[in-house]
Design a protein around this motif. Structure first.
Motif, mmCIF file in Angstrom:
data_model
loop_
_atom_site.group_PDB
_atom_site.id
_atom_site.type_symbol
_atom_site.label_atom_id
_atom_site.label_comp_id
_atom_site.label_asym_id
_atom_site.label_seq_id
_atom_site.Cartn_x
_atom_site.Cartn_y
_atom_site.Cartn_z
ATOM 1 N N ASN A 169 43.642 34.240 35.798
ATOM 2 C CA ASN A 169 44.887 33.804 35.162
ATOM 3 C C ASN A 169 45.622 34.973 34.521
ATOM 4 O OD1 ASN A 169 46.772 31.812 33.987
ATOM 5 N ND2 ASN A 169 45.780 32.341 32.064
ATOM 6 N N ARG A 194 49.316 36.382 35.757
ATOM 7 C CA ARG A 194 50.452 36.423 34.822
ATOM 8 C C ARG A 194 50.970 37.847 34.643
ATOM 9 N NH1 ARG A 194 48.724 33.552 29.413
ATOM 10 N NH2 ARG A 194 50.808 34.300 28.862
ATOM 11 N N GLN A 211 52.840 38.999 37.864
ATOM 12 C CA GLN A 211 54.143 38.335 37.960
ATOM 13 C C GLN A 211 55.140 38.921 36.972
ATOM 14 O OE1 GLN A 211 53.235 34.194 37.385
ATOM 15 N NE2 GLN A 211 52.625 33.867 39.525
ATOM 16 N N ALA A 259 51.719 38.593 28.385
ATOM 17 C CA ALA A 259 51.124 38.809 29.709
ATOM 18 C C ALA A 259 50.496 40.196 29.753
ATOM 19 C CB ALA A 259 52.174 38.656 30.801
#
Length: 305
Positions: free
Chosen positions: A145, A149, A152, A207
């Motif tokens: 995860n 993140r 991205q 992030a």
């Protein structure tokens, strides 16, 4: 109005269990679930008061007599299976206690049967293995995860004009203001762009770049060390600033300032040094100074509107 009783719906899984219980109840309910129609103690030739050493000695004596390798008689083989089963029940304190309870309470057929099946056919997975597996799975999902993140967020930042302009400026700075567009330099240019992109990949709030040290499993393993370090830090803090009344060091004053403002550590690191120094000098960990600073920020915000 009297309604007829609802029909009993038998679950398919429960039918074999009930059949087994009824069959066992027709024999000897107390001991049938352990050693069939025999008595486990009689099979080993010991009394119910025999200790673990006597039970073990009796089993080895009988195994020398009835073991298939020692006695080829088919009946001896069947008897040895019963003896081995009786020994498995009586050598363990927990199962022996259950067996003794079944002998003393033959009327509790369902209870004794449930204890037997739970002991011999129940799930025996080590809780520690379950915990380790759960931590590994959660840590894997956590890392995936965080990585998703972060990638991205970086991809979105790289599409912004500000990032592209900064990339061009940094490339010009490295090349001394000259950009070579020859085909022979194509691979070299790609390498430069890749290096520059790596330099410009900053930590993005919300992030952050995934780190193994922040995974749940690693933190759980390091929990004793973390707790010890925290206790040591608390003790040193109390001795230095509460007992000896020393002045706060720059690092500790920064920590107090960051905690008073509720600023995460990653955001604090991205603040320029001049602003940090100004905030530290305000001594915002003191309530009056913090209230004054908040009032100033509100006035400044209203003025900008």
């Amino acid at each position: 109005m009297n309604l007829p009783p609802a029909p009993i719906r038998w679950r398919p899984v429960a039918i074999p269990f009930l059949v087994a219980v009824l069959v066992l109840a027709t024999i000897s309910p107390s001991i049938a679930i352990y050693c069939d129609e025999d008595d486990c103690y009689d099979l080993l030739g010991v009394t119910q008061s025999a200790n673990a050493s006597e039970i073990k000695k009796a089993y080895y004596k009988l195994s020398l007599k009835y073991h298939p390798d020692k006695n080829p008689d088919p009946e001896s083989r069947k008897l040895f299976v019963k003896i081995a089963n009786a020994y498995e029940i009586l050598k363990d304190e927990a199962t022996r206690e259950q067996y003794d309870y079944a002998i003393a309470h033959p009327e509790e057929v369902f209870y004794n049967t449930a204890r037997y099946y739970r002991a011999y056919y129940g799930h025996k997975t080590d809780p520690r293995a379950v915990l380790v597996g759960l931590l590994l799975i959660l840590s894997g999902f956590q890392y995936l995860n965080q990585s998703t993140r972060y990638n991205q967020a970086v991809a979105m930042v790289k599409k912004t004009p500000a990032y592209k302009n900064r990339l061009k400026a940094l490339e010009l700075e490295r090349s001394g203001g000259n950009t070579n567009k020859k085909k022979s330099q194509k691979n070299a240019d790609k390498k430069i762009v890749e290096d520059l992109s790596n330099e410009l990949e900053l930590q993005i709030t919300g992030a952050e770049k995934p780190s193994l040290w922040k995974l749940l499993g690693v933190r759980f393993v390091l929990l004793p060390y973390t707790l010890g370090k925290m206790l040591l830090w608390t003790g040193c803090w109390f001795w230095r600033y509460k007992v000896k009344k020393c002045a706060y060091s720059l690092e500790d004053a920064s920590y107090l300032t960051r905690r008073s403002l509720g600023i995460p550590d990653d955001r604090w690191r991205n603040i320029d040094e001049a602003t940090k120094e100004d905030l530290v000098l305000r001594r915002l960990w003191e309530k009056s100074n913090l209230e004054r600073y908040v009032a100033e920020m509100r006035k400044e915000s209203k003025r900008r509107r």
